[in-house]
Write an enzyme that holds these catalytic residues in place. Structure first.
Site, PDB file in Angstrom:
ATOM      1  N   TYR A 154      36.622  40.269  27.157  1.00 37.49           N
ATOM      2  CA  TYR A 154      37.082  39.720  28.444  1.00 37.49           C
ATOM      3  C   TYR A 154      38.399  38.950  28.272  1.00 37.49           C
ATOM      4  CZ  TYR A 154      36.066  38.544  33.341  1.00 37.49           C
ATOM      5  OH  TYR A 154      36.084  38.445  34.716  1.00 37.49           O
ATOM      6  N   LYS A 161      39.529  33.200  34.630  1.00 35.65           N
ATOM      7  CA  LYS A 161      38.340  32.792  35.399  1.00 35.65           C
ATOM      8  C   LYS A 161      38.027  31.316  35.177  1.00 35.65           C
ATOM      9  CE  LYS A 161      37.103  36.594  37.538  1.00 35.65           C
ATOM     10  NZ  LYS A 161      37.541  36.722  38.946  1.00 35.65           N
TER      11      LYS A 161
HETATM   12  N1  NAD Z   1      32.586  43.823  38.701  1.00 37.91           N
HETATM   13  C1  NAD Z   1      32.124  42.823  37.955  1.00 37.91           C
HETATM   14  O1  NAD Z   1      31.398  43.025  36.976  1.00 37.91           O
HETATM   15  C2  NAD Z   1      32.474  41.410  38.326  1.00 37.91           C
HETATM   16  C3  NAD Z   1      31.688  40.354  37.814  1.00 37.91           C
HETATM   17  C4  NAD Z   1      32.023  39.047  38.139  1.00 37.91           C
HETATM   18  C5  NAD Z   1      33.127  38.795  38.948  1.00 37.91           C
HETATM   19  N2  NAD Z   1      33.877  39.852  39.421  1.00 37.91           N
HETATM   20  C6  NAD Z   1      35.041  39.542  40.257  1.00 37.91           C
HETATM   21  O2  NAD Z   1      34.835  40.072  41.542  1.00 37.91           O
HETATM   22  C7  NAD Z   1      36.100  40.194  42.191  1.00 37.91           C
HETATM   23  C8  NAD Z   1      36.182  41.555  42.853  1.00 37.91           C
HETATM   24  O3  NAD Z   1      36.243  42.571  41.873  1.00 37.91           O
HETATM   25  P1  NAD Z   1      35.368  43.890  41.946  1.00 37.91           P
HETATM   26  O4  NAD Z   1      34.528  43.894  40.721  1.00 37.91           O
HETATM   27  O5  NAD Z   1      34.747  44.058  43.273  1.00 37.91           O
HETATM   28  O6  NAD Z   1      36.456  45.036  41.681  1.00 37.91           O
HETATM   29  P2  NAD Z   1      37.436  45.842  42.673  1.00 37.91           P
HETATM   30  O7  NAD Z   1      38.346  46.601  41.762  1.00 37.91           O
HETATM   31  O8  NAD Z   1      36.663  46.603  43.663  1.00 37.91           O
HETATM   32  O9  NAD Z   1      38.226  44.661  43.412  1.00 37.91           O
HETATM   33  C9  NAD Z   1      39.327  43.997  42.825  1.00 37.91           C
HETATM   34  C10 NAD Z   1      40.329  43.833  43.970  1.00 37.91           C
HETATM   35  O10 NAD Z   1      41.464  43.046  43.555  1.00 37.91           O
HETATM   36  C11 NAD Z   1      42.542  43.538  44.332  1.00 37.91           C
HETATM   37  N3  NAD Z   1      43.834  43.086  43.818  1.00 37.91           N
HETATM   38  C12 NAD Z   1      44.353  43.286  42.580  1.00 37.91           C
HETATM   39  N4  NAD Z   1      45.601  42.759  42.529  1.00 37.91           N
HETATM   40  C13 NAD Z   1      45.855  42.207  43.756  1.00 37.91           C
HETATM   41  C14 NAD Z   1      46.960  41.530  44.344  1.00 37.91           C
HETATM   42  N5  NAD Z   1      48.088  41.299  43.646  1.00 37.91           N
HETATM   43  N6  NAD Z   1      46.871  41.112  45.635  1.00 37.91           N
HETATM   44  C15 NAD Z   1      45.742  41.323  46.361  1.00 37.91           C
HETATM   45  N7  NAD Z   1      44.669  41.971  45.865  1.00 37.91           N
HETATM   46  C16 NAD Z   1      44.733  42.415  44.583  1.00 37.91           C
HETATM   47  C17 NAD Z   1      42.374  45.051  44.250  1.00 37.91           C
HETATM   48  O11 NAD Z   1      43.138  45.716  45.244  1.00 37.91           O
HETATM   49  C18 NAD Z   1      40.879  45.182  44.454  1.00 37.91           C
HETATM   50  O12 NAD Z   1      40.584  45.354  45.830  1.00 37.91           O
HETATM   51  C19 NAD Z   1      37.149  39.940  41.111  1.00 37.91           C
HETATM   52  O13 NAD Z   1      37.576  38.584  41.177  1.00 37.91           O
HETATM   53  C20 NAD Z   1      36.352  40.154  39.839  1.00 37.91           C
HETATM   54  O14 NAD Z   1      36.926  39.512  38.719  1.00 37.91           O
HETATM   55  C21 NAD Z   1      33.558  41.132  39.138  1.00 37.91           C
END
Ligand code: NAD
Length: 256
Positions: A154, A161
Site C-alpha cells: 500500500y 490515507k
Molecule cells: N476498494 C477498496 O478496497 C478500498 C478500501 C478502502 C478505501 N477505499 C477508498 O474508497 C475510495 C473510492 O475508491 P473505490 O475503491 O470505489 O475505487 P474507484 O476506482 O471506483 O473510485 C476511485 C475514484 O477516484 C476518482 N479520482 C481519481 N483521481 C481523481 C481526481 N483528480 N479528481 C476527482 N476524482 C478522481 C476516480 O475517477 C474514481 O471515480 C477511495 O478513496 C479509496 O482509496 C477503497
C-alpha cells in the site's frame, strides 16, 4: 419520500464503474429518499452512462479535485440541480504506480505529491468548495483504508490515507462551529478499479477472506456505502472526527 435520508441533498464524488463504492452510496442514498448529484473525473461520458443505471438518473458535474477552476465553479454547478447540500461524499483516491506495490523507498516526490494532492488535500478542497451550499450545517464523509498500520504494497497510499484521517479530524475542528461534521469509513478490501491498480492487492483479499471475524465479501460495496450514509444521516448528530471501520472486524485482530 420516506427513508433514512428523506429530503437530504447529497453530492457524491468518485463514480467510475458500477463497482465504485460511490456508485453503491448513490444507489442506496436514492433508495432511502435522498436526492443525488454526482461528480465525475475525466471520462465523463462513461460516468454519465453509469449514472443512468441508478434508480433515478443523476446529473454529473465534471470535477478534477486538483483543478482550482473546477473547485471554484463547483457550488454554482451544483446549484443548477439542488438549492443546497446536506452532505458530501469524498470517494476519491489515486497514486502513481511508483508509489504502490513495494515502491516506498524509491518513489519520487513528484509522484508522492500527486498521491497526496488527489487523495489527501482534496478532502479539504472538496469540503471548502461545497461549503457555500452547506451552511448552516451538513456532513462530509470520506473513505479510508485503516492507516494506523503499515501494509504490504500500500506504501505511499497508506501515508496519503494517514494524512486523510488527520485532515478529517482537522476539518471537524475547523468546521464544527458551522455545524459541519467530518467522518470517515475505513473499508476492508473491495474489488474496484482503484483496488485493481494496486499490484499485490490479492494479499489483502486473501488476508481478509481468511481472517475477518465476520467474514468479508470482496464484491459487496453495500456495507461500506451504508455506513457512509448512516454518518450523513440525522442519526449521528454529535459525531465528528470519527472513523468507523467497515471491515468485517479485521482491524480488531492482533497478528494472526
Ligand atoms: N476498494 C477498496 O478496497 C478500498 C478500501 C478502502 C478505501 N477505499 C477508498 O474508497 C475510495 C473510492 O475508491 P473505490 O475503491 O470505489 O475505487 P474507484 O476506482 O471506483 O473510485 C476511485 C475514484 O477516484 C476518482 N479520482 C481519481 N483521481 C481523481 C481526481 N483528480 N479528481 C476527482 N476524482 C478522481 C476516480 O475517477 C474514481 O471515480 C477511495 O478513496 C479509496 O482509496 C477503497
Amino acid at each position: 419520500m420516506s427513508g433514512l435520508l428523506a429530503g437530504k441533498r447529497l453530492l457524491v464524488t468518485g463514480v467510475i464503474t458500477d463497482a465504485s463504492i460511490a456508485f453503491s452510496v448513490a444507489k442506496i442514498a436514492q433508495e432511502n429518499g435522498a436526492q443525488v448529484v454526482l461528480t465525475g473525473f475525466g471520462r465523463l461520458s462513461l460516468v454519465e452512462r453509469i449514472a443512468r443505471r441508478l434508480p433515478e438518473p443523476a446529473p454529473v458535474i465534471e470535477l478534477d479535485v486538483t483543478n482550482p477552476e473546477h473547485l471554484a465553479g463547483l457550488a454554482d454547478k451544483v446549484r443548477e440541480h439542488v438549492d443546497g447540500l446536506d452532505g458530501v461524499v469524498h470517494s476519491i483516491g489515486f497514486a502513481p504506480q511508483s508509489c504502490l506495490g513495494g515502491g516506498f523507498l524509491d518513489a519520487p516526490w513528484e509522484d508522492v505529491a500527486t498521491a497526496l494532492h488527489v487523495s489527501t488535500y482534496s478532502y479539504k478542497s472538496l469540503a471548502m468548495a461545497a461549503l457555500p451550499l452547506m451552511s448552516p450545517g451538513g456532513a462530509v464523509v470520506g473513505l479510508t483504508f485503516d492507516a494506523t498500520k503499515a501494509w504490504p504494497v500500500y506504501d505511499w497510499m497508506g501515508v496519503a490515507k494517514a494524512g486523510l484521517e488527520s485532515a478529517s479530524r482537522y476539518l471537524a475542528l475547523h468546521l464544527g462551529k458551522q455545524g459541519i461534521r467530518s467522518n470517515l469509513v475505513a473499508a476492508g478490501p473491495l474489488r474496484t478499479m482503484a483496488a485493481k491498480s494496486i499490484p499485490g492487492f490479492v494479499q489483502f483479499e486473501d488476508a481478509w477472506s481468511a481472517r475477518a471475524p465476520l467474514g468479508w465479501d470482496l464484491t459487496d460495496q453495500a456495507p461500506a456505502a451504508r455506513a457512509c450514509l448512516a454518518l450523513l444521516s440525522d442519526w449521528f448528530p454529535a459525531t465528528t472526527g470519527e472513523i468507523v471501520h467497515v471491515d468485517g472486524g479485521y482491524h480488531a485482530l492482533g497478528a494472526a
